[in-house]
Design a protein around this motif. Structure first.
Motif, mmCIF file in Angstrom:
data_model
loop_
_atom_site.group_PDB
_atom_site.id
_atom_site.type_symbol
_atom_site.label_atom_id
_atom_site.label_comp_id
_atom_site.label_asym_id
_atom_site.label_seq_id
_atom_site.Cartn_x
_atom_site.Cartn_y
_atom_site.Cartn_z
ATOM 1 N N GLU A 105 26.036 78.044 25.415
ATOM 2 C CA GLU A 105 26.796 78.593 24.234
ATOM 3 C C GLU A 105 27.621 80.092 24.321
ATOM 4 O O GLU A 105 28.631 80.034 24.086
ATOM 5 C CB GLU A 105 26.102 78.820 23.121
ATOM 6 C CG GLU A 105 26.963 78.767 21.632
ATOM 7 C CD GLU A 105 27.339 79.967 21.579
ATOM 8 O OE1 GLU A 105 28.495 80.506 20.802
ATOM 9 O OE2 GLU A 105 26.934 81.006 21.541
ATOM 10 N N ARG A 109 31.720 80.242 24.385
ATOM 11 C CA ARG A 109 32.605 80.744 23.202
ATOM 12 C C ARG A 109 33.787 81.002 23.561
ATOM 13 O O ARG A 109 35.084 80.656 23.046
ATOM 14 C CB ARG A 109 31.826 81.891 22.638
ATOM 15 C CG ARG A 109 31.971 81.951 21.182
ATOM 16 C CD ARG A 109 30.908 83.105 20.823
ATOM 17 N NE ARG A 109 29.753 82.817 20.999
ATOM 18 C CZ ARG A 109 28.667 83.730 20.990
ATOM 19 N NH1 ARG A 109 28.865 84.912 20.642
ATOM 20 N NH2 ARG A 109 27.479 83.561 20.990
ATOM 21 N N ALA A 112 35.997 78.065 24.208
ATOM 22 C CA ALA A 112 36.454 77.279 22.945
ATOM 23 C C ALA A 112 37.677 77.794 22.467
ATOM 24 O O ALA A 112 38.371 77.039 21.943
ATOM 25 C CB ALA A 112 35.219 77.322 22.146
ATOM 26 N N PHE A 135 34.608 69.152 22.645
ATOM 27 C CA PHE A 135 34.199 69.776 21.736
ATOM 28 C C PHE A 135 32.881 69.066 21.138
ATOM 29 O O PHE A 135 31.583 69.813 21.118
ATOM 30 C CB PHE A 135 34.585 69.933 20.721
ATOM 31 C CG PHE A 135 35.594 71.658 20.494
ATOM 32 C CD1 PHE A 135 34.822 72.603 20.674
ATOM 33 C CD2 PHE A 135 36.927 71.196 20.621
ATOM 34 C CE1 PHE A 135 35.652 73.879 20.650
ATOM 35 C CE2 PHE A 135 37.571 72.581 20.822
ATOM 36 C CZ PHE A 135 36.876 73.908 20.839
ATOM 37 N N LEU A 139 29.236 70.595 21.887
ATOM 38 C CA LEU A 139 28.252 71.187 20.562
ATOM 39 C C LEU A 139 26.834 70.189 20.622
ATOM 40 O O LEU A 139 25.774 70.644 20.004
ATOM 41 C CB LEU A 139 29.016 70.929 19.438
ATOM 42 C CG LEU A 139 30.170 71.880 19.284
ATOM 43 C CD1 LEU A 139 31.087 71.653 17.765
ATOM 44 C CD2 LEU A 139 29.914 73.291 19.235
ATOM 45 N N ALA A 146 25.007 76.282 18.294
ATOM 46 C CA ALA A 146 26.349 76.142 17.677
ATOM 47 C C ALA A 146 26.368 77.193 16.545
ATOM 48 O O ALA A 146 27.442 77.603 16.109
ATOM 49 C CB ALA A 146 26.601 74.942 17.404
ATOM 50 N N TYR A 151 32.164 77.630 14.836
ATOM 51 C CA TYR A 151 32.504 76.274 15.570
ATOM 52 C C TYR A 151 32.880 75.519 14.357
ATOM 53 O O TYR A 151 34.251 74.790 14.077
ATOM 54 C CB TYR A 151 31.741 75.669 16.471
ATOM 55 C CG TYR A 151 31.228 76.301 17.591
ATOM 56 C CD1 TYR A 151 32.445 76.600 18.715
ATOM 57 C CD2 TYR A 151 30.249 76.850 17.732
ATOM 58 C CE1 TYR A 151 32.212 77.213 19.746
ATOM 59 C CE2 TYR A 151 29.927 77.590 18.802
ATOM 60 C CZ TYR A 151 30.734 77.916 20.046
ATOM 61 O OH TYR A 151 30.749 78.639 21.280
ATOM 62 N N LEU A 155 36.938 74.221 13.988
ATOM 63 C CA LEU A 155 37.003 72.766 13.894
ATOM 64 C C LEU A 155 37.360 71.918 12.919
ATOM 65 O O LEU A 155 38.185 70.892 13.066
ATOM 66 C CB LEU A 155 35.893 72.365 14.750
ATOM 67 C CG LEU A 155 35.687 72.701 16.264
ATOM 68 C CD1 LEU A 155 34.488 72.224 16.997
ATOM 69 C CD2 LEU A 155 36.930 72.035 17.172
ATOM 70 N N CYS A 186 32.506 64.060 16.183
ATOM 71 C CA CYS A 186 32.486 65.466 16.235
ATOM 72 C C CYS A 186 32.137 66.152 15.112
ATOM 73 O O CYS A 186 31.072 67.002 14.891
ATOM 74 C CB CYS A 186 33.954 66.140 16.314
ATOM 75 S SG CYS A 186 33.975 67.913 17.136
ATOM 76 N N LEU A 190 28.413 68.006 14.373
ATOM 77 C CA LEU A 190 28.617 69.285 13.610
ATOM 78 C C LEU A 190 27.443 69.524 12.612
ATOM 79 O O LEU A 190 26.604 70.389 12.386
ATOM 80 C CB LEU A 190 29.860 69.821 13.065
ATOM 81 C CG LEU A 190 30.886 70.405 14.118
ATOM 82 C CD1 LEU A 190 32.345 70.492 13.409
ATOM 83 C CD2 LEU A 190 30.553 71.743 14.526
#
Length: 205
Positions: A105, A109, A112, A135, A139, A146, A151, A155, A186, A190
């Motif tokens: 992570e 960053r 991203a 992504f 993730l 995350a 994010y 996103l 995605c 998340l």
């Protein structure tokens, strides 16, 4: 020593080779090595590899520096070539994240932030789709880590745009189907990674 020499040559290709096919083959080879040998393979080369991914995401590698006029006959060819390089970069990044897990992570960053430009509606649907897929893969790999970045907040507006994408002609049907699929993928990642459902739901109308 043989491995070090081989990796050094691969890195030289990514940065300095003007032939797109050579760069694509190198990305694929690095992805295969990462999938096969994991973190043990990556550790000695991680810093240099991430610097090269940074370069590719900025579209500043030699193979991405062709000069052309948008009205030239070859313009569409160079655009397609650049898209292919970006797609391979996204695939390689996903493979690295899977191998490293949550510890990746902090490395991800800054990358991203560079990737966000490829989610704008001014970009081709195919690139937006590949970027969202990357992504999601990253993730999913970093899991609860995350939560260390913003994010979800950055996103979700792009995910909503992807979910509501509509084809403007027969030629866009596949791309629109793919971006809707990757947007769904995605948002599900998340929800699982971030856990704060109210925070995520607040972005939906």
């Amino acid at each position: 020593e043989l491995m070090d020499d081989s990796i050094r040559e691969m890195f030289e290709t990514l940065e300095h080779d003007s032939e797109t096919d050579a760069v694509l083959a190198t990305c694929e080879a690095l992805q295969d090595l990462t999938n096969s040998y994991g973190v043990a393979f990556l550790e000695p080369y991680m810093r240099n590899l991430l610097n090269l991914i940074d370069l590719l995401l900025k579209e500043k590698a030699q193979c991405q520096c062709h000069e052309y006029d948008e009205d030239d006959e070859d313009a569409s060819y160079f655009v397609e070539q650049n898209e292919s390089v970006l797609n391979s970069t996204f695939d390689l990044l996903g493979a690295i994240a899977k191998s490293c897990g949550p510890s990746f992570e902090p490395h991800f960053r800054p990358l991203a932030s560079l990737m966000m430009q490829y989610l704008h509606t001014s970009r081709p649907v195919s690139i937006r789709c590949s970027c969202l897929g990357c992504f999601a893969e990253v993730l999913d790999a970093i899991k609860v880590a995350a939560n260390n970045g913003s994010y979800a907040d950055v996103l979700l507006p792009h995910i909503i745009q992807g979910l509501s994408a509509e084809a403007r002609g027969p030629g866009q049907l596949i791309d629109v189907r793919n971006i809707r699929r990757n947007s769904s993928y995605c948002v599900s990642v998340l929800v699982g990674a971030c856990g704060n459902h109210n925070r995520i739901l607040s972005h939906f109308p």
